[in-house]
Design an enzyme around this catalytic site. Structure first.
Site, PDB file in Angstrom:
ATOM      1  CE  LYS A  42      -1.852   1.719   4.004  1.00 21.67           C
ATOM      2  NZ  LYS A  42      -1.661   3.159   4.205  1.00 21.67           N
ATOM      3  CG  ASN A  43       2.270   2.795   3.630  1.00 21.70           C
ATOM      4  OD1 ASN A  43       1.097   3.107   3.424  1.00 21.70           O
ATOM      5  ND2 ASN A  43       2.746   2.563   4.846  1.00 21.70           N
ATOM      6  NE  ARG A 113       0.519  12.065   7.496  1.00 23.27           N
ATOM      7  CZ  ARG A 113       0.955  13.176   8.051  1.00 23.27           C
ATOM      8  NH1 ARG A 113       0.126  14.139   8.333  1.00 23.27           N
ATOM      9  NH2 ARG A 113       2.221  13.335   8.333  1.00 23.27           N
ATOM     10  CB  CYS A 137      -4.908   6.059  10.567  1.00 25.83           C
ATOM     11  SG  CYS A 137      -5.346   4.598   9.641  1.00 25.83           S
ATOM     12  NE  ARG A 142      -0.087   9.965  10.511  1.00 23.22           N
ATOM     13  CZ  ARG A 142      -0.362   8.825   9.899  1.00 23.22           C
ATOM     14  NH1 ARG A 142      -1.570   8.350   9.896  1.00 23.22           N
ATOM     15  NH2 ARG A 142       0.577   8.166   9.256  1.00 23.22           N
ATOM     16  N   PRO A 143       2.064  16.001  12.278  1.00 19.94           N
ATOM     17  CG  PRO A 143       3.937  16.599  13.532  1.00 19.94           C
ATOM     18  CD  PRO A 143       2.907  15.533  13.387  1.00 19.94           C
ATOM     19  CG  ASP A 145       7.449  19.719  11.897  1.00 19.04           C
ATOM     20  OD1 ASP A 145       6.722  18.721  11.759  1.00 19.04           O
ATOM     21  OD2 ASP A 145       8.475  19.717  12.594  1.00 19.04           O
ATOM     22  CG  LEU A 146      10.138  16.938  10.055  1.00 13.70           C
ATOM     23  CD1 LEU A 146      10.316  15.455  10.358  1.00 13.70           C
ATOM     24  CD2 LEU A 146      11.369  17.719  10.517  1.00 13.70           C
ATOM     25  CG  ASP A 327       2.150   1.051   9.641  1.00 15.54           C
ATOM     26  OD1 ASP A 327       1.703   1.892  10.449  1.00 15.54           O
ATOM     27  OD2 ASP A 327       2.421   1.329   8.457  1.00 15.54           O
ATOM     28  NE  ARG A 419      -7.135   4.481   5.126  1.00 12.72           N
ATOM     29  CZ  ARG A 419      -6.287   5.127   5.892  1.00 12.72           C
ATOM     30  NH1 ARG A 419      -6.577   5.351   7.135  1.00 12.72           N
ATOM     31  NH2 ARG A 419      -5.147   5.544   5.422  1.00 12.72           N
TER      32      ARG A 419
HETATM   33  C1  UD1 Z   1       4.171   6.510   6.945  1.00  9.83           C
HETATM   34  C2  UD1 Z   1       3.250   5.382   6.601  1.00  9.83           C
HETATM   35  C3  UD1 Z   1       2.554   4.849   7.850  1.00  9.83           C
HETATM   36  C4  UD1 Z   1       3.594   4.473   8.899  1.00  9.83           C
HETATM   37  C5  UD1 Z   1       4.557   5.623   9.156  1.00  9.83           C
HETATM   38  C6  UD1 Z   1       5.701   5.254  10.103  1.00  9.83           C
HETATM   39  C7  UD1 Z   1       2.538   5.973   4.361  1.00  9.83           C
HETATM   40  C8  UD1 Z   1       1.429   6.392   3.479  1.00  9.83           C
HETATM   41  N1  UD1 Z   1       2.238   5.867   5.665  1.00  9.83           N
HETATM   42  O1  UD1 Z   1       3.379   7.554   7.472  1.00  9.83           O
HETATM   43  O2  UD1 Z   1       1.795   3.698   7.482  1.00  9.83           O
HETATM   44  O3  UD1 Z   1       2.941   4.165  10.111  1.00  9.83           O
HETATM   45  O4  UD1 Z   1       5.138   6.062   7.904  1.00  9.83           O
HETATM   46  O5  UD1 Z   1       6.371   4.152   9.609  1.00  9.83           O
HETATM   47  O6  UD1 Z   1       3.626   5.681   3.905  1.00  9.83           O
HETATM   48  N2  UD1 Z   1       6.593  13.801  11.948  1.00  9.83           N
HETATM   49  C9  UD1 Z   1       6.866  15.097  12.348  1.00  9.83           C
HETATM   50  N3  UD1 Z   1       6.904  16.084  11.396  1.00  9.83           N
HETATM   51  C10 UD1 Z   1       6.675  15.840  10.079  1.00  9.83           C
HETATM   52  C11 UD1 Z   1       6.403  14.506   9.672  1.00  9.83           C
HETATM   53  C12 UD1 Z   1       6.361  13.509  10.646  1.00  9.83           C
HETATM   54  O7  UD1 Z   1       7.066  15.360  13.519  1.00  9.83           O
HETATM   55  O8  UD1 Z   1       6.724  16.773   9.263  1.00  9.83           O
HETATM   56  C13 UD1 Z   1       6.518  12.734  12.962  1.00  9.83           C
HETATM   57  C14 UD1 Z   1       5.106  12.145  13.091  1.00  9.83           C
HETATM   58  O9  UD1 Z   1       4.314  12.883  13.954  1.00  9.83           O
HETATM   59  C15 UD1 Z   1       5.401  10.777  13.632  1.00  9.83           C
HETATM   60  C16 UD1 Z   1       6.741  10.410  13.004  1.00  9.83           C
HETATM   61  O10 UD1 Z   1       7.295  11.645  12.534  1.00  9.83           O
HETATM   62  O11 UD1 Z   1       5.566  10.792  15.015  1.00  9.83           O
HETATM   63  C17 UD1 Z   1       6.648   9.425  11.875  1.00  9.83           C
HETATM   64  O12 UD1 Z   1       5.839   9.945  10.853  1.00  9.83           O
HETATM   65  P1  UD1 Z   1       6.141   9.644   9.320  1.00  9.83           P
HETATM   66  O13 UD1 Z   1       7.303   8.735   9.205  1.00  9.83           O
HETATM   67  O14 UD1 Z   1       6.172  10.938   8.604  1.00  9.83           O
HETATM   68  O15 UD1 Z   1       4.842   8.854   8.916  1.00  9.83           O
HETATM   69  P2  UD1 Z   1       3.980   9.026   7.615  1.00  9.83           P
HETATM   70  O16 UD1 Z   1       4.857   9.295   6.445  1.00  9.83           O
HETATM   71  O17 UD1 Z   1       2.836   9.911   7.870  1.00  9.83           O
END
Ligand code: UD1
Length: 438
Positions: A42-43, A113, A137, A142-143, A145-146, A327, A419
């Site tokens: 999926k991802n 997302r 989800c 789920r910020p 900022d990065l 996950d 999903r």
């Molecule tokens: C992706 C996966 C999701 C998986 C997750 C972690 C997809 C579509 N989804 O989600 O299934 O659970 O990786 O393996 O690929 N964070 C920040 N700032 C940002 C971005 C992220 O602080 O700008 C934090 C998030 O709050 C969280 C952590 O980083 O605590 C991990 O998030 P991230 O790796 O970005 O997950 P996703 O890409 O949303």
């Protein structure tokens, strides 16, 4: 033909929530036995579909799972002006837009997302994007900022305007050196895609090393991008003026679907052969199952899982890859509810991922949650109950709990499960499970 019903017989209203058949009913108490073929990831598929809008030519994607998240992503790219056609069950052909027809539709972006992954591709190819801050989800804050900081340092102007992230890059993005404070999967993917069409070199440091990041890099390179180092802490990208010419790309198998079936087999003390797997991708899951006393044997692109008798309790900490995947945390918790002794789970990635514990308790589990830690005291028996999926992986975990329990379990909000799991019911039936929808 999104929503052609290959996934299940579920009836959906486009862009809304599932209207009917949203409850999965499972009769539990029998070990899982047989062989199951794992679908495309999926991802990885979601990221690759996003990236395809940067191509100037058609792309043919193979091993794409026909799940509702992919259907939503297809609807979004059609809205942007792309054509998307299923050529056969898991082969999707995309004819990308030559100019941006519209912004990604708000109702779908909010639901999905992964739609945040359009920021990089749309900005770098079309110089503009307006995406509603996305949903997905319900597993915690789920910020983004990065994503925003990285794109800004490449010269994009990103603003939050009335609940939308609006990005403008009237000139081509510029390569930059970007250090991620956390190895976010989405931020790594977004910045890697944006950098492919930027001027000069981009160096991304402290990036995510997940297999889906590597798969996306391979797809981008198939489109003529110059991405090196994916799968390590540092990715270097030399920008090119145009992407295209990737006639065919095969998405990797889904390590989380594989892990879910492996844990289901162990939890029911069953015996399962899983086909179409890349074993190193599931190593963190295999290691924990072996530690619990489950037999796990690799053979080429398949894995056999065999469990009987008593399993051992575990300590689990979720971490970025190659650590134990967040996950898979809920599914492991399901298994541990019936493992004699005390198991401890620490969730380091998403803070709301323990909501499912309350549902397990309705089935007889003994779990105590304190912040990011859950303590599971194994019980000898669980019973079927009416429970509710609160997110995709919680839904999968409730399926496992249902399989382990005596009697019938009704899981409402099954649309969460749709999903991410391709033909789940068909696969379970082929393994001897009585499962239906209402
Ligand atoms: C992706 C996966 C999701 C998986 C997750 C972690 C997809 C579509 N989804 O989600 O299934 O659970 O990786 O393996 O690929 N964070 C920040 N700032 C940002 C971005 C992220 O602080 O700008 C934090 C998030 O709050 C969280 C952590 O980083 O605590 C991990 O998030 P991230 O790796 O970005 O997950 P996703 O890409 O949303």
């Amino acid at each position: 033909m999104a929503g052609r019903g290959a996934a299940t017989a579920v009836v959906y209203k486009t862009g809304g929530s599932a209207l009917t058949m949203d409850k999965l009913i499972i009769s539990g108490g029998k070990p899982l036995q047989g062989r199951v073929r794992i679908s495309g990831a999926k991802n990885a598929a979601l990221a690759v579909i996003c990236a395809s809008v940067m191509s100037v030519d058609k792309v043919k994607l193979e091993n794409v799972p026909d799940i509702s998240d992919v259907q939503a992503m297809i609807e979004i790219i059609r809205h942007l002006g792309a054509e998307a056609t299923w050529l056969c069950e898991s082969t999707l052909q995309i004819n990308p837009p030559s100019r941006l027809k519209a912004d990604p539709p708000c109702h779908l972006v909010k639901k999905l997302r992964a739609s945040n992954l359009f920021l990089g591709p749309l900005l770098s190819r079309f110089g503009y994007t307006k995406v509603s801050l996305p949903g997905g989800c319900n597993i915690g804050v789920r910020p983004m900022d990065l994503h925003f900081k990285g794109l800004s340092s490449m010269g994009a102007d990103i603003r939050i305007e009335g609940g939308f992230a609006v990005g403008r890059a009237p000139n081509r993005l510029q390569g930059a050196r970007i250090y991620l404070d956390f190895p976010s999967v989405g931020a790594t993917e977004n910045l890697m895609m944006a950098a492919c069409l930027a001027i000069g070199q981009t160096i991304l440091e402290n990036v995510a090393k997940e297999p889906e990041v590597v798969d996306l890099a391979n797809f981008l390179n198939c489109l003529g991008a110059k991405v090196r180092g994916a799968g390590t802490d540092i990715i270097k990208i030399d920008g090119v003026p145009e992407l295209g010419g990737c006639q065919r790309y095969t998405v990797i198998p889904d390590r989380i679907e594989a892990g879910t079936f492996m844990v289901a087999a162990a939890a029911t003390r069953g015996s399962l052969v899983l086909e179409n797997i890349i074993p190193p991708h599931v190593e963190p899951i295999c290691a924990k199952l072996r530690e619990a006393g489950v037999e796990v044997l690799e053979n080429g692109d398949s894995i056999m899982v065999n469990a009987n008798g008593n399993l051992q309790p575990l300590d689990i900490k979720t971490l970025p890859y190659p650590g134990f995947p967040t996950d898979m945390q809920s599914q492991m918790m399901a298994m541990l509810t019936m493992v004699n002794g005390t198991s401890v789970i620490v969730e380091n990635i998403f803070e709301n991922r323990f909501q499912v514990a309350d549902e397990f308790k309705r089935m007889g589990a003994r779990i105590k949650v304190e912040g990011r830690m859950a303590v599971v005291e194994g019980v000898s028996e669980m019973h079927g109950a009416e429970v509710r999926a609160t997110d995709l992986r919680a839904g999968a975990a409730l399926v496992i709990a249902g399989l382990m329990s005596r009697g019938q379990t009704g899981i409402s909000n099954a649309h969460y499960i749709d999903r991410g799991y391709h033909r789940l019911e068909d696969k379970l039936r082929s393994l001897g499970v009585e499962v239906s929808r209402s």
